[in-house]
Design a protein around this motif. Structure first.
Motif, PDB file in Angstrom:
ATOM      1  N   LEU A 188      -6.758   5.473  -3.963  1.00 33.06           N
ATOM      2  CA  LEU A 188      -7.520   4.460  -3.233  1.00 33.06           C
ATOM      3  C   LEU A 188      -7.134   4.427  -1.755  1.00 33.06           C
ATOM      4  O   LEU A 188      -7.970   4.154  -0.895  1.00 33.06           O
ATOM      5  CB  LEU A 188      -7.297   3.076  -3.859  1.00 33.06           C
ATOM      6  N   ALA A 189      -5.860   4.731  -1.482  1.00 31.82           N
ATOM      7  CA  ALA A 189      -5.387   4.750  -0.094  1.00 31.82           C
ATOM      8  C   ALA A 189      -5.702   6.065   0.605  1.00 31.82           C
ATOM      9  O   ALA A 189      -5.427   6.207   1.804  1.00 31.82           O
ATOM     10  CB  ALA A 189      -3.884   4.495  -0.058  1.00 31.82           C
ATOM     11  N   GLY A 190      -6.280   7.030  -0.122  1.00 32.77           N
ATOM     12  CA  GLY A 190      -6.613   8.311   0.483  1.00 32.77           C
ATOM     13  C   GLY A 190      -5.411   9.162   0.810  1.00 32.77           C
ATOM     14  O   GLY A 190      -5.440   9.961   1.742  1.00 32.77           O
ATOM     15  N   GLN A 191      -4.333   9.031   0.028  1.00 31.95           N
ATOM     16  CA  GLN A 191      -3.105   9.753   0.334  1.00 31.95           C
ATOM     17  C   GLN A 191      -2.982  11.062  -0.428  1.00 31.95           C
ATOM     18  O   GLN A 191      -2.740  12.113   0.157  1.00 31.95           O
ATOM     19  CB  GLN A 191      -1.889   8.871   0.050  1.00 31.95           C
ATOM     20  N   GLU A 192      -3.109  11.029  -1.751  1.00 31.87           N
ATOM     21  CA  GLU A 192      -2.873  12.222  -2.547  1.00 31.87           C
ATOM     22  C   GLU A 192      -3.481  12.080  -3.927  1.00 31.87           C
ATOM     23  O   GLU A 192      -3.794  10.977  -4.365  1.00 31.87           O
ATOM     24  CB  GLU A 192      -1.372  12.512  -2.672  1.00 31.87           C
ATOM     25  N   ALA A 242       4.714   2.273   1.322  1.00 30.23           N
ATOM     26  CA  ALA A 242       5.909   2.631   2.092  1.00 30.23           C
ATOM     27  C   ALA A 242       5.794   3.994   2.758  1.00 30.23           C
ATOM     28  O   ALA A 242       6.655   4.373   3.553  1.00 30.23           O
ATOM     29  CB  ALA A 242       7.140   2.621   1.188  1.00 30.23           C
ATOM     30  N   LYS A 243       4.736   4.713   2.475  1.00 26.82           N
ATOM     31  CA  LYS A 243       4.665   6.112   2.903  1.00 26.82           C
ATOM     32  C   LYS A 243       4.684   6.264   4.418  1.00 26.82           C
ATOM     33  O   LYS A 243       5.336   7.166   4.964  1.00 26.82           O
ATOM     34  CB  LYS A 243       3.416   6.771   2.321  1.00 26.82           C
ATOM     35  N   ARG A 244       4.002   5.403   5.160  1.00 28.86           N
ATOM     36  CA  ARG A 244       3.973   5.540   6.622  1.00 28.86           C
ATOM     37  C   ARG A 244       5.355   5.314   7.211  1.00 28.86           C
ATOM     38  O   ARG A 244       5.786   6.047   8.106  1.00 28.86           O
ATOM     39  CB  ARG A 244       2.971   4.559   7.240  1.00 28.86           C
ATOM     40  N   ALA A 272       4.722  11.016  -3.768  1.00 32.22           N
ATOM     41  CA  ALA A 272       4.888  10.005  -4.810  1.00 32.22           C
ATOM     42  C   ALA A 272       4.499  10.527  -6.184  1.00 32.22           C
ATOM     43  O   ALA A 272       5.167  10.244  -7.182  1.00 32.22           O
ATOM     44  CB  ALA A 272       4.058   8.764  -4.457  1.00 32.22           C
ATOM     45  N   ASN A 273       3.411  11.306  -6.263  1.00 35.31           N
ATOM     46  CA  ASN A 273       2.945  11.769  -7.565  1.00 35.31           C
ATOM     47  C   ASN A 273       3.897  12.779  -8.205  1.00 35.31           C
ATOM     48  O   ASN A 273       3.865  12.979  -9.415  1.00 35.31           O
ATOM     49  CB  ASN A 273       1.550  12.377  -7.460  1.00 35.31           C
ATOM     50  N   GLN A 313      -4.852  13.634   4.244  1.00 34.34           N
ATOM     51  CA  GLN A 313      -4.361  12.941   5.424  1.00 34.34           C
ATOM     52  C   GLN A 313      -5.549  12.469   6.263  1.00 34.34           C
ATOM     53  O   GLN A 313      -6.329  13.269   6.762  1.00 34.34           O
ATOM     54  CB  GLN A 313      -3.470  13.855   6.258  1.00 34.34           C
ATOM     55  N   THR A 314      -5.699  11.178   6.404  1.00 34.00           N
ATOM     56  CA  THR A 314      -6.772  10.636   7.217  1.00 34.00           C
ATOM     57  C   THR A 314      -6.425  10.745   8.690  1.00 34.00           C
ATOM     58  O   THR A 314      -5.266  10.931   9.072  1.00 34.00           O
ATOM     59  CB  THR A 314      -6.997   9.156   6.862  1.00 34.00           C
ATOM     60  N   LYS A 315      -7.445  10.606   9.547  1.00 34.06           N
ATOM     61  CA  LYS A 315      -7.210  10.682  10.979  1.00 34.06           C
ATOM     62  C   LYS A 315      -6.270   9.587  11.442  1.00 34.06           C
ATOM     63  O   LYS A 315      -5.478   9.784  12.364  1.00 34.06           O
ATOM     64  CB  LYS A 315      -8.551  10.571  11.729  1.00 34.06           C
TER      65      LYS A 315
END
Length: 309
Positions: A115-119, A174-176, A246-247, A299-301
């Motif tokens: 949902l966060a567009g991370q992975e 926490a990723k950022r 995370a995954n 990775q989003t802009k």
């Protein structure tokens, strides 16, 4: 340039051992403390230790002022809320049920990360995740520890499910910070803010404690939680997330119930059923599939621009 990032698996297995045993060791702490006051005392002791480790290893305690609000959010969610829910599940649920509910946290992580567009995980990773979950069911349903029924246990299970969702969310939000700061610095400042929140909501409870009535076992549980569960476990866990994602890390949570069952068998002298051993093998096979899966990172802009700052 495209070399796969690696992290020593034996270190993660060390965390699994510590956290699995905590389902038993933590119950000793609940004899002398309630979940909130236990964590207030725990993080009053753990946070200075984390700062000492941070200074010894990095020689730099500085953070940008603009990041305080985000670190405070991490402290509130990942320290104050999650740790209180976790200890409540340890107190009110059986070790079997609590570990079962916490084992599904990688599912929440995958959902929140998507949902966060991370992975996201590829087909092999999804199959491995499902296989590991089947292994958890084998360990917890077909061993000597049966799922109990009744409101008292159900209350603990519901708390554990809520804790699991928070645990799954935390590495995503926490990723950022983990990209900007080291895992140790991120965890140290999250613990600092989490401790502040703990003192606000639980300070009166600590003042009301009759310290002479706290047993040696409860203090042993406290020291175990400060040194191993917090200082060692949390720092290693989030450093691994910052390295390999995370995954790839969260599926190790599937192995924690195995350790929880084995610890209960050794300390509480419970018999270990053959099906529990089979379930453990299935869990480890599933984790191996997830580790080998090709992880697609989105990775989003916005994230790229933030990292470039």
């Amino acid at each position: 340039m495209n070399a796969e990032k690696k992290f020593p698996e034996w270190v993660l297995w060390g965390v699994v051992l510590v956290w699995g045993a905590n389902y038993t060791v933590g119950k000793w702490g609940m004899v002398g403390f309630d979940p909130l006051t236990f964590n207030v005392v725990r993080f009053i002791g753990a946070t200075p230790l984390l700062f000492l480790l941070l200074y010894a290893l990095e020689k730099n305690l500085r953070i940008q002022l603009k990041d305080c609000w985000e670190l405070a959010m991490l402290g509130l969610i990942g320290i104050t809320i999650y740790q209180t829910l976790f200890m409540a599940s340890v107190k009110y649920a059986t070790a079997t049920n609590a570990s079962l509910m916490l084992a599904i946290s990688p599912v929440f992580t995958a959902i929140f990360a998507y949902l966060a567009g991370q992975e996201r995980l590829g087909p092999k990773g999804r199959l491995g995740s499902a296989l590991s979950l089947v292994g958890v069911v084998f360990v917890l349903l077909f061993g000597t520890n049966k799922l109990a029924l009744g409101w008292d246990v159900l209350r603990g299970d519901l708390i554990a499910i809520l804790a699991s969702s928070v645990w799954g969310l935390y590495p995503v939000i926490a990723k950022r910070m983990l990209r900007k700061y080291s895992a140790l610095k991120t965890m140290t400042y999250a613990s600092l803010f989490g401790t502040i929140f703990f003192l606000i909501i639980g300070g009166k409870g600590v003042l009301a404690i009759t310290w002479s009535e706290i047993t040696f076992a409860a203090w042993g549980s406290m020291l175990y939680s400060i040194a191993l569960v917090t200082a060692f476990g949390l720092v290693v866990w989030y450093h691994a997330i910052s390295r390999i994602g995370a995954n790839r890390v969260m599926p190790y949570m599937y192995a924690v119930p195995v350790v929880a069952v084995i610890t209960a068998a050794i300390i509480l002298r419970e018999q270990v059923h053959l099906m529990q051993g089979i379930g453990a093998v299935v869990i480890f096979l599933g984790i191996g599939m997830i580790r080998k899966d090709k992880l697609t990172v989105i990775q989003t802009k916005e994230v790229v621009s933030e990292i470039a700052k």
